[in-house]
Motif scaffolding. Structure first.
Motif, PDB file in Angstrom:
ATOM      1  N   MET A 139      25.358  52.232  -5.228  1.00 21.39           N
ATOM      2  CA  MET A 139      24.875  52.870  -6.444  1.00 21.39           C
ATOM      3  C   MET A 139      25.132  51.992  -7.669  1.00 21.39           C
ATOM      4  O   MET A 139      24.274  51.839  -8.505  1.00 21.39           O
ATOM      5  N   HIS A 140      26.323  51.421  -7.744  1.00 21.55           N
ATOM      6  CA  HIS A 140      26.696  50.596  -8.887  1.00 21.55           C
ATOM      7  C   HIS A 140      25.781  49.386  -9.028  1.00 21.55           C
ATOM      8  O   HIS A 140      25.387  49.024 -10.123  1.00 21.55           O
ATOM      9  N   GLU A 141      25.435  48.755  -7.902  1.00 21.92           N
ATOM     10  CA  GLU A 141      24.585  47.564  -7.966  1.00 21.92           C
ATOM     11  C   GLU A 141      23.165  47.910  -8.385  1.00 21.92           C
ATOM     12  O   GLU A 141      22.496  47.101  -9.019  1.00 21.92           O
ATOM     13  N   THR A 142      22.699  49.112  -8.072  1.00 23.71           N
ATOM     14  CA  THR A 142      21.368  49.532  -8.492  1.00 23.71           C
ATOM     15  C   THR A 142      21.316  49.673 -10.010  1.00 23.71           C
ATOM     16  O   THR A 142      20.373  49.216 -10.650  1.00 23.71           O
ATOM     17  N   VAL A 143      22.337  50.303 -10.596  1.00 24.46           N
ATOM     18  CA  VAL A 143      22.398  50.446 -12.047  1.00 24.46           C
ATOM     19  C   VAL A 143      22.483  49.071 -12.703  1.00 24.46           C
ATOM     20  O   VAL A 143      21.810  48.800 -13.701  1.00 24.46           O
ATOM     21  N   GLN A 144      23.305  48.197 -12.141  1.00 22.16           N
ATOM     22  CA  GLN A 144      23.445  46.842 -12.675  1.00 22.16           C
ATOM     23  C   GLN A 144      22.102  46.113 -12.643  1.00 22.16           C
ATOM     24  O   GLN A 144      21.742  45.414 -13.587  1.00 22.16           O
ATOM     25  N   HIS A 145      21.355  46.327 -11.564  1.00 23.68           N
ATOM     26  CA  HIS A 145      20.040  45.700 -11.436  1.00 23.68           C
ATOM     27  C   HIS A 145      19.095  46.185 -12.536  1.00 23.68           C
ATOM     28  O   HIS A 145      18.385  45.382 -13.155  1.00 23.68           O
ATOM     29  N   TYR A 146      19.084  47.483 -12.811  1.00 20.51           N
ATOM     30  CA  TYR A 146      18.225  48.023 -13.874  1.00 20.51           C
ATOM     31  C   TYR A 146      18.647  47.521 -15.255  1.00 20.51           C
ATOM     32  O   TYR A 146      17.808  47.253 -16.114  1.00 20.51           O
ATOM     33  N   VAL A 147      19.937  47.394 -15.483  1.00 21.33           N
ATOM     34  CA  VAL A 147      20.421  46.887 -16.765  1.00 21.33           C
ATOM     35  C   VAL A 147      19.996  45.433 -16.950  1.00 21.33           C
ATOM     36  O   VAL A 147      19.578  45.040 -18.052  1.00 21.33           O
ATOM     37  N   GLU A 148      20.090  44.643 -15.895  1.00 22.80           N
ATOM     38  CA  GLU A 148      19.643  43.248 -15.968  1.00 22.80           C
ATOM     39  C   GLU A 148      18.156  43.170 -16.299  1.00 22.80           C
ATOM     40  O   GLU A 148      17.735  42.348 -17.109  1.00 22.80           O
ATOM     41  N   TRP A 149      17.348  44.029 -15.670  1.00 22.05           N
ATOM     42  CA  TRP A 149      15.915  44.040 -15.948  1.00 22.05           C
ATOM     43  C   TRP A 149      15.626  44.491 -17.373  1.00 22.05           C
ATOM     44  O   TRP A 149      14.719  43.969 -18.031  1.00 22.05           O
ATOM     45  N   ALA A 150      16.382  45.477 -17.850  1.00 23.34           N
ATOM     46  CA  ALA A 150      16.197  45.946 -19.233  1.00 23.34           C
ATOM     47  C   ALA A 150      16.519  44.826 -20.215  1.00 23.34           C
ATOM     48  O   ALA A 150      15.776  44.593 -21.181  1.00 23.34           O
ATOM     49  N   ALA A 151      17.635  44.128 -19.983  1.00 22.19           N
ATOM     50  CA  ALA A 151      18.017  43.015 -20.859  1.00 22.19           C
ATOM     51  C   ALA A 151      16.956  41.920 -20.836  1.00 22.19           C
ATOM     52  O   ALA A 151      16.580  41.380 -21.884  1.00 22.19           O
ATOM     53  N   LEU A 152      16.453  41.611 -19.652  1.00 17.32           N
ATOM     54  CA  LEU A 152      15.404  40.593 -19.530  1.00 17.32           C
ATOM     55  C   LEU A 152      14.136  41.025 -20.262  1.00 17.32           C
ATOM     56  O   LEU A 152      13.510  40.227 -20.967  1.00 17.32           O
ATOM     57  N   GLY A 153      13.772  42.299 -20.134  1.00 16.59           N
ATOM     58  CA  GLY A 153      12.586  42.806 -20.818  1.00 16.59           C
ATOM     59  C   GLY A 153      12.708  42.707 -22.327  1.00 16.59           C
ATOM     60  O   GLY A 153      11.759  42.327 -23.021  1.00 16.59           O
ATOM     61  N   ILE A 154      13.888  43.023 -22.850  1.00 18.08           N
ATOM     62  CA  ILE A 154      14.104  42.934 -24.294  1.00 18.08           C
ATOM     63  C   ILE A 154      14.081  41.481 -24.750  1.00 18.08           C
ATOM     64  O   ILE A 154      13.523  41.160 -25.805  1.00 18.08           O
ATOM     65  N   GLU A 155      14.648  40.584 -23.967  1.00 14.76           N
ATOM     66  CA  GLU A 155      14.609  39.164 -24.322  1.00 14.76           C
ATOM     67  C   GLU A 155      13.183  38.622 -24.278  1.00 14.76           C
ATOM     68  O   GLU A 155      12.795  37.832 -25.150  1.00 14.76           O
ATOM     69  N   VAL A 156      12.401  39.037 -23.289  1.00 13.38           N
ATOM     70  CA  VAL A 156      10.998  38.615 -23.215  1.00 13.38           C
ATOM     71  C   VAL A 156      10.235  39.139 -24.433  1.00 13.38           C
ATOM     72  O   VAL A 156       9.414  38.423 -25.020  1.00 13.38           O
ATOM     73  N   ALA A 157      10.522  40.381 -24.841  1.00 22.20           N
ATOM     74  CA  ALA A 157       9.880  40.934 -26.037  1.00 22.20           C
ATOM     75  C   ALA A 157      10.221  40.079 -27.260  1.00 22.20           C
ATOM     76  O   ALA A 157       9.354  39.818 -28.102  1.00 22.20           O
ATOM     77  N   GLY A 158      11.468  39.632 -27.360  1.00 24.69           N
ATOM     78  CA  GLY A 158      11.862  38.773 -28.475  1.00 24.69           C
ATOM     79  C   GLY A 158      11.109  37.456 -28.485  1.00 24.69           C
ATOM     80  O   GLY A 158      10.667  36.989 -29.540  1.00 24.69           O
ATOM     81  N   VAL A 159      10.955  36.870 -27.316  1.00 24.35           N
ATOM     82  CA  VAL A 159      10.218  35.604 -27.230  1.00 24.35           C
ATOM     83  C   VAL A 159       8.746  35.825 -27.576  1.00 24.35           C
ATOM     84  O   VAL A 159       8.143  35.022 -28.296  1.00 24.35           O
ATOM     85  N   LEU A 160       8.174  36.929 -27.091  1.00 23.68           N
ATOM     86  CA  LEU A 160       6.769  37.225 -27.413  1.00 23.68           C
ATOM     87  C   LEU A 160       6.568  37.426 -28.909  1.00 23.68           C
ATOM     88  O   LEU A 160       5.565  36.978 -29.472  1.00 23.68           O
ATOM     89  N   VAL A 161       7.514  38.087 -29.559  1.00 22.00           N
ATOM     90  CA  VAL A 161       7.423  38.271 -31.009  1.00 22.00           C
ATOM     91  C   VAL A 161       7.437  36.916 -31.706  1.00 22.00           C
ATOM     92  O   VAL A 161       6.680  36.690 -32.649  1.00 22.00           O
ATOM     93  N   MET A 162       8.283  35.993 -31.214  1.00 18.79           N
ATOM     94  CA  MET A 162       8.358  34.681 -31.848  1.00 18.79           C
ATOM     95  C   MET A 162       7.179  33.780 -31.476  1.00 18.79           C
ATOM     96  O   MET A 162       6.988  32.728 -32.085  1.00 18.79           O
ATOM     97  N   ILE A 163       6.370  34.180 -30.503  1.00 19.71           N
ATOM     98  CA  ILE A 163       5.141  33.445 -30.184  1.00 19.71           C
ATOM     99  C   ILE A 163       3.957  34.047 -30.936  1.00 19.71           C
ATOM    100  O   ILE A 163       3.161  33.328 -31.543  1.00 19.71           O
TER     101      ILE A 163
END
Length: 116
Positions: A1-25
């Motif tokens: 269970m813990h690793e599943t939550v960690q996986h979703y948090v990693e994806w959320a962080a990646l999504g927010i970082e991608v959004a930041g890069v897209l804004v700067m493009i």
């Protein structure tokens, strides 16, 4: 269970970082569009371009800092990871503050003068 939550948090962080890069493009493309195709009778095209470009970079940096903070939830709390994250957040925060001062001509915590 813990690793599943960690996986979703990693994806959320990646999504927010991608959004930041897209804004700067996308932001500079929008700024260039306004520079070349919007009419500025008072000669403020360059000032508007710099302001739009700075706002895009500032917003992108805010997304990247948020992504870094969220990513801390999913990383191992080793001293090396914490130090690296701290340095990254400090650098990005310094860049954000200096851009905001450049754009607005005042510190973020200073009150706006009447008439601004």
């Amino acid at each position: 269970m813990h690793e599943t939550v960690q996986h979703y948090v990693e994806w959320a962080a990646l999504g927010i970082e991608v959004a930041g890069v897209l804004v700067m493009i996308i932001g500079p493309i929008f700024a260039l569009w306004r520079y070349f195709f919007d009419r500025h009778e008072d000669g403020s095209s360059y000032r508007t371009f710099r302001h739009d470009l700075g706002k895009a970079i500032l917003l992108g940096l805010e997304f990247l800092v948020a992504g870094d903070i969220i990513a801390t939830v999913s990383t191992d709390p080793t001293m090396n990871n914490v130090l690296v994250l701290g340095v990254i957040v400090l650098i990005r925060t310094f860049l954000s503050l200096s851009l905001q001062v450049e754009l607005e001509g005042k510190w973020p915590w200073q009150k706006r003068e009447i008439g601004d």
